[in-house]
Design a protein around this motif. Sequence first.
Motif, PDB file in Angstrom:
ATOM      1  N   GLU A  12       4.868 -13.451 -11.474  1.00 52.05           N
ATOM      2  CA  GLU A  12       6.009 -14.001 -10.623  1.00 52.05           C
ATOM      3  C   GLU A  12       6.255 -12.247 -10.820  1.00 52.05           C
ATOM      4  OE1 GLU A  12      10.983 -14.032 -12.260  1.00 52.05           O
ATOM      5  OE2 GLU A  12       9.578 -15.153 -12.441  1.00 52.05           O
ATOM      6  N   PHE A  13       6.644 -11.262 -11.865  1.00 52.05           N
ATOM      7  CA  PHE A  13       6.184  -9.827 -12.521  1.00 52.05           C
ATOM      8  C   PHE A  13       5.394  -9.037 -11.337  1.00 52.05           C
ATOM      9  CE2 PHE A  13       3.778  -6.031 -13.471  1.00 52.05           C
ATOM     10  CZ  PHE A  13       4.987  -4.818 -13.951  1.00 52.05           C
ATOM     11  N   ILE A  14       3.887  -9.658 -10.722  1.00 60.59           N
ATOM     12  CA  ILE A  14       3.070  -8.924  -9.921  1.00 60.59           C
ATOM     13  C   ILE A  14       4.156  -9.438  -8.720  1.00 60.59           C
ATOM     14  CG2 ILE A  14       1.089  -9.520  -8.531  1.00 60.59           C
ATOM     15  CD1 ILE A  14       0.820  -8.074 -11.268  1.00 60.59           C
ATOM     16  N   ALA A  15       4.138 -10.328  -7.803  1.00 62.87           N
ATOM     17  CA  ALA A  15       5.011 -10.968  -6.765  1.00 62.87           C
ATOM     18  C   ALA A  15       6.421 -10.060  -6.905  1.00 62.87           C
ATOM     19  CB  ALA A  15       5.569 -12.266  -6.569  1.00 62.87           C
ATOM     20  N   SER A  16       7.136  -9.383  -7.189  1.00 64.91           N
ATOM     21  CA  SER A  16       8.211  -8.868  -6.920  1.00 64.91           C
ATOM     22  C   SER A  16       7.446  -7.254  -7.212  1.00 64.91           C
ATOM     23  CB  SER A  16       8.728  -9.027  -8.697  1.00 64.91           C
ATOM     24  OG  SER A  16       9.964  -7.761  -8.981  1.00 64.91           O
ATOM     25  N   ASN A  17       6.277  -7.308  -8.162  1.00 63.08           N
ATOM     26  CA  ASN A  17       5.734  -5.428  -7.189  1.00 63.08           C
ATOM     27  C   ASN A  17       5.385  -5.567  -6.239  1.00 63.08           C
ATOM     28  OD1 ASN A  17       4.555  -3.112  -8.126  1.00 63.08           O
ATOM     29  ND2 ASN A  17       2.826  -3.748  -7.901  1.00 63.08           N
ATOM     30  N   GLU A  18       4.425  -6.532  -5.531  1.00 64.81           N
ATOM     31  CA  GLU A  18       4.299  -6.325  -3.975  1.00 64.81           C
ATOM     32  C   GLU A  18       5.366  -6.502  -3.293  1.00 64.81           C
ATOM     33  OE1 GLU A  18       1.584  -9.941  -3.988  1.00 64.81           O
ATOM     34  OE2 GLU A  18      -0.017  -8.758  -5.371  1.00 64.81           O
ATOM     35  N   ALA A  19       6.394  -7.192  -3.147  1.00 67.59           N
ATOM     36  CA  ALA A  19       7.985  -6.925  -2.529  1.00 67.59           C
ATOM     37  C   ALA A  19       8.536  -5.644  -2.103  1.00 67.59           C
ATOM     38  CB  ALA A  19       8.379  -8.491  -3.055  1.00 67.59           C
ATOM     39  N   ARG A  20       7.732  -4.905  -3.421  1.00 67.81           N
ATOM     40  CA  ARG A  20       8.812  -3.634  -2.614  1.00 67.81           C
ATOM     41  C   ARG A  20       8.397  -2.700  -1.273  1.00 67.81           C
ATOM     42  NH1 ARG A  20       9.417  -0.209  -7.409  1.00 67.81           N
ATOM     43  NH2 ARG A  20       8.096   1.361  -6.424  1.00 67.81           N
ATOM     44  N   ALA A  21       7.338  -3.457  -0.909  1.00 69.60           N
ATOM     45  CA  ALA A  21       6.558  -2.153   0.136  1.00 69.60           C
ATOM     46  C   ALA A  21       7.475  -3.527   1.025  1.00 69.60           C
ATOM     47  CB  ALA A  21       5.538  -2.859   0.381  1.00 69.60           C
ATOM     48  N   HIS A  22       8.166  -4.053   1.054  1.00 72.63           N
ATOM     49  CA  HIS A  22       8.681  -4.885   1.709  1.00 72.63           C
ATOM     50  C   HIS A  22      10.566  -5.448   2.174  1.00 72.63           C
ATOM     51  CE1 HIS A  22       4.417  -6.583   3.442  1.00 72.63           C
ATOM     52  NE2 HIS A  22       4.878  -6.440   2.254  1.00 72.63           N
ATOM     53  N   LYS A  23      10.985  -4.463   0.938  1.00 68.04           N
ATOM     54  CA  LYS A  23      12.392  -4.477   1.030  1.00 68.04           C
ATOM     55  C   LYS A  23      12.870  -3.213   0.329  1.00 68.04           C
ATOM     56  CE  LYS A  23      11.634  -8.424  -1.869  1.00 68.04           C
ATOM     57  NZ  LYS A  23      12.948  -9.348  -3.090  1.00 68.04           N
ATOM     58  N   PHE A  24      14.066  -2.927   1.483  1.00 69.29           N
ATOM     59  CA  PHE A  24      14.688  -1.484   1.068  1.00 69.29           C
ATOM     60  C   PHE A  24      15.094  -1.405  -0.781  1.00 69.29           C
ATOM     61  CE2 PHE A  24      18.551   0.979   0.574  1.00 69.29           C
ATOM     62  CZ  PHE A  24      18.350   1.882   1.485  1.00 69.29           C
ATOM     63  N   PRO A  25      14.895  -0.487  -0.714  1.00 68.93           N
ATOM     64  CA  PRO A  25      14.153   1.760   0.152  1.00 68.93           C
ATOM     65  C   PRO A  25      12.820   1.260   0.496  1.00 68.93           C
ATOM     66  CG  PRO A  25      14.940   1.766  -1.824  1.00 68.93           C
ATOM     67  CD  PRO A  25      14.995   0.772  -1.999  1.00 68.93           C
ATOM     68  N   TYR A  26      11.725   0.298   0.758  1.00 65.59           N
ATOM     69  CA  TYR A  26      10.765   0.829   0.843  1.00 65.59           C
ATOM     70  C   TYR A  26       9.990   1.107   0.263  1.00 65.59           C
ATOM     71  CZ  TYR A  26      13.310  -1.872   4.624  1.00 65.59           C
ATOM     72  OH  TYR A  26      13.631  -2.552   5.344  1.00 65.59           O
ATOM     73  N   ARG A  27       9.746   0.795  -1.311  1.00 71.09           N
ATOM     74  CA  ARG A  27       8.923   2.017  -2.086  1.00 71.09           C
ATOM     75  C   ARG A  27       7.496   1.385  -2.884  1.00 71.09           C
ATOM     76  NH1 ARG A  27      13.168   4.010  -6.606  1.00 71.09           N
ATOM     77  NH2 ARG A  27      14.866   4.300  -4.855  1.00 71.09           N
ATOM     78  N   GLN A  28       6.596   1.960  -2.671  1.00 70.66           N
ATOM     79  CA  GLN A  28       4.943   1.718  -2.848  1.00 70.66           C
ATOM     80  C   GLN A  28       4.809   1.071  -4.089  1.00 70.66           C
ATOM     81  OE1 GLN A  28       2.803   3.325  -0.913  1.00 70.66           O
ATOM     82  NE2 GLN A  28       0.828   2.146  -2.131  1.00 70.66           N
ATOM     83  N   PRO A  29       3.982  -0.075  -4.529  1.00 69.99           N
ATOM     84  CA  PRO A  29       3.881  -0.842  -5.271  1.00 69.99           C
ATOM     85  C   PRO A  29       3.659   0.090  -6.234  1.00 69.99           C
ATOM     86  CG  PRO A  29       3.890  -1.949  -3.368  1.00 69.99           C
ATOM     87  CD  PRO A  29       3.778  -0.718  -2.811  1.00 69.99           C
ATOM     88  N   LEU A  30       3.610  -0.708  -8.232  1.00 70.45           N
ATOM     89  CA  LEU A  30       2.721   0.032  -8.202  1.00 70.45           C
ATOM     90  C   LEU A  30       0.947  -0.491  -8.424  1.00 70.45           C
ATOM     91  CD1 LEU A  30       4.657  -0.541 -11.811  1.00 70.45           C
ATOM     92  CD2 LEU A  30       5.348   1.336 -10.416  1.00 70.45           C
ATOM     93  N   SER A  31       0.615   0.321  -8.203  1.00 70.80           N
ATOM     94  CA  SER A  31      -1.381   0.219  -8.293  1.00 70.80           C
ATOM     95  C   SER A  31      -1.757  -0.324  -9.722  1.00 70.80           C
ATOM     96  CB  SER A  31      -1.962   1.461  -8.219  1.00 70.80           C
ATOM     97  OG  SER A  31      -3.523   1.067  -7.841  1.00 70.80           O
ATOM     98  N   PHE A  32      -2.517  -1.570  -9.694  1.00 73.52           N
ATOM     99  CA  PHE A  32      -2.788  -2.563 -10.518  1.00 73.52           C
ATOM    100  C   PHE A  32      -4.247  -2.058  -9.876  1.00 73.52           C
ATOM    101  CE2 PHE A  32       1.202  -3.868 -10.848  1.00 73.52           C
ATOM    102  CZ  PHE A  32       1.416  -2.837 -12.588  1.00 73.52           C
ATOM    103  N   ASP A  33      -5.030  -1.824  -8.908  1.00 71.33           N
ATOM    104  CA  ASP A  33      -6.201  -1.911  -8.942  1.00 71.33           C
ATOM    105  C   ASP A  33      -7.832  -1.478 -10.158  1.00 71.33           C
ATOM    106  OD1 ASP A  33      -5.720  -1.960  -5.937  1.00 71.33           O
ATOM    107  OD2 ASP A  33      -5.593  -0.170  -5.064  1.00 71.33           O
ATOM    108  N   GLN A  34      -7.118  -0.918 -10.919  1.00 73.32           N
ATOM    109  CA  GLN A  34      -7.957  -0.292 -12.334  1.00 73.32           C
ATOM    110  C   GLN A  34      -7.219  -1.143 -13.361  1.00 73.32           C
ATOM    111  OE1 GLN A  34      -8.329   3.659 -13.298  1.00 73.32           O
ATOM    112  NE2 GLN A  34      -6.864   3.952 -11.700  1.00 73.32           N
ATOM    113  N   PRO A  35      -7.607  -1.220 -14.390  1.00 72.19           N
ATOM    114  CA  PRO A  35      -7.099  -1.962 -16.058  1.00 72.19           C
ATOM    115  C   PRO A  35      -6.009  -1.315 -16.250  1.00 72.19           C
ATOM    116  CG  PRO A  35      -9.365  -2.138 -15.658  1.00 72.19           C
ATOM    117  CD  PRO A  35      -9.709  -1.117 -14.349  1.00 72.19           C
ATOM    118  N   VAL A  36      -5.146  -1.390 -16.459  1.00 73.84           N
ATOM    119  CA  VAL A  36      -4.523  -0.754 -17.520  1.00 73.84           C
ATOM    120  C   VAL A  36      -3.358  -1.545 -18.827  1.00 73.84           C
ATOM    121  CG1 VAL A  36      -2.679  -0.287 -14.806  1.00 73.84           C
ATOM    122  CG2 VAL A  36      -2.599  -2.084 -15.797  1.00 73.84           C
ATOM    123  N   ARG A  37      -3.504  -1.298 -19.409  1.00 72.78           N
ATOM    124  CA  ARG A  37      -3.067  -1.845 -21.036  1.00 72.78           C
ATOM    125  C   ARG A  37      -1.503  -2.666 -21.343  1.00 72.78           C
ATOM    126  NH1 ARG A  37      -6.181   0.280 -25.021  1.00 72.78           N
ATOM    127  NH2 ARG A  37      -6.552   1.406 -23.913  1.00 72.78           N
TER     128      ARG A  37
END
Length: 379
Positions: free
Chosen positions: A178-203
């Motif tokens: 649910e957290f990842i889905a909410s993060n990816e939805a940022r790009a498609h909802k106002f104010p259209y913000r860049q999602p947090l990047s999890f391309d590399q591991p985070v602690r």
Amino acid sequence: IKAANHYCVNQLTLKISLDDFYHRDEILIPQLPHETEVSQARHRKCRWIVSFNTGNKCTQLVLAGLPAQGNSSFWSTDSRLRFTSMSNVETTVLPGIFQVVPKIFLVEASWDPRTDGQNAANLRFLLPLPSMCSRDMLSYRSSCFAVSLLQQSLTDALPSIRGDAQLASFTSWSAIEEFIASNEARAHKFPYRQPLSFDQPVRLGMFRNASNDGLLSIARTPSGCELQPASVKIADAFGGDCVSLTVDSNGPVIAFVNCNIPMLSLISFPETHSGLSQLDCNLPGRLSDLFSANEAVNQAKADASMKLQSDEEEQVPPRVSTFELNADTIVSENQPSASNQKAALVIPVIATIIIVFILLLVTRSLAFIPPLHCDTASA
């Protein structure tokens, strides 16, 4: 709204007022604008007084140490900035610090360009927007989530995250999805913000449970810091005792990692002041105490389980009785007791008396037997 920059004005005190509209994201830079080599030949000192003009008394204040531009070393401790909170606690601003406090009062900068090194960090402070947090943060379940700027080991990361902030943690796999889905939805909802990047591991604030190779999440509760069990799928169960999060084409990936490997951290804090800032669960010493207490609880449970099993076994009557005899036992059993010794002396005497009495009776009876007479006449 992008952060506004506030430079140092030598030997003066500047006032910065934070409000609910525009001045929510500011950066203090301990440097004079357009300095020249000639002007750098004097000692520098400046101050900023931070005040609040907000309607919400529970508004959080985020303080983040940003690596200064042109500073090649993120690990430099030559910081010019120090801030003092309302509780008169002074903190040196270093790259990577992330603290969430109710209020801040004073920020000071002091350095001598002729002797001091290059500035290590600038100070960013912001007031999170309700249900939005900030342009580079995610609002999820009434908390703000941010990815740190520096890669650090667990030992270096924990002391940098203070106040209401802590390493983010989850207690279930559904919460992570649910957290990842909410993060990816940022790009498609106002104010259209860049999602947090999890391309590399985070602690994450999650750790291996040594007793069963499961997961424990560190949590701040009204009763104190606690380690709570988490039901999460692990992709790599052999990496180490810390836990990381990445997202690939198939979704979130949770794995065990070595705690000493430097990596970015996922940080969370409540959107409004929790009143639990005094509970710094991320301090290394407190974390060690929590794990020690958890191991003690597990050991106590194991001991109680073993005792219960032992009690149940004792209640079942044994089918075969066995005895273990040592040399002393054998000797003591073969040696007669004092009473037995007396009995051994009396019995022969009584037996002798009885035998004598029988012989007398036999002798007397033989005396009354008439003698045999030979009839010579008949012969």
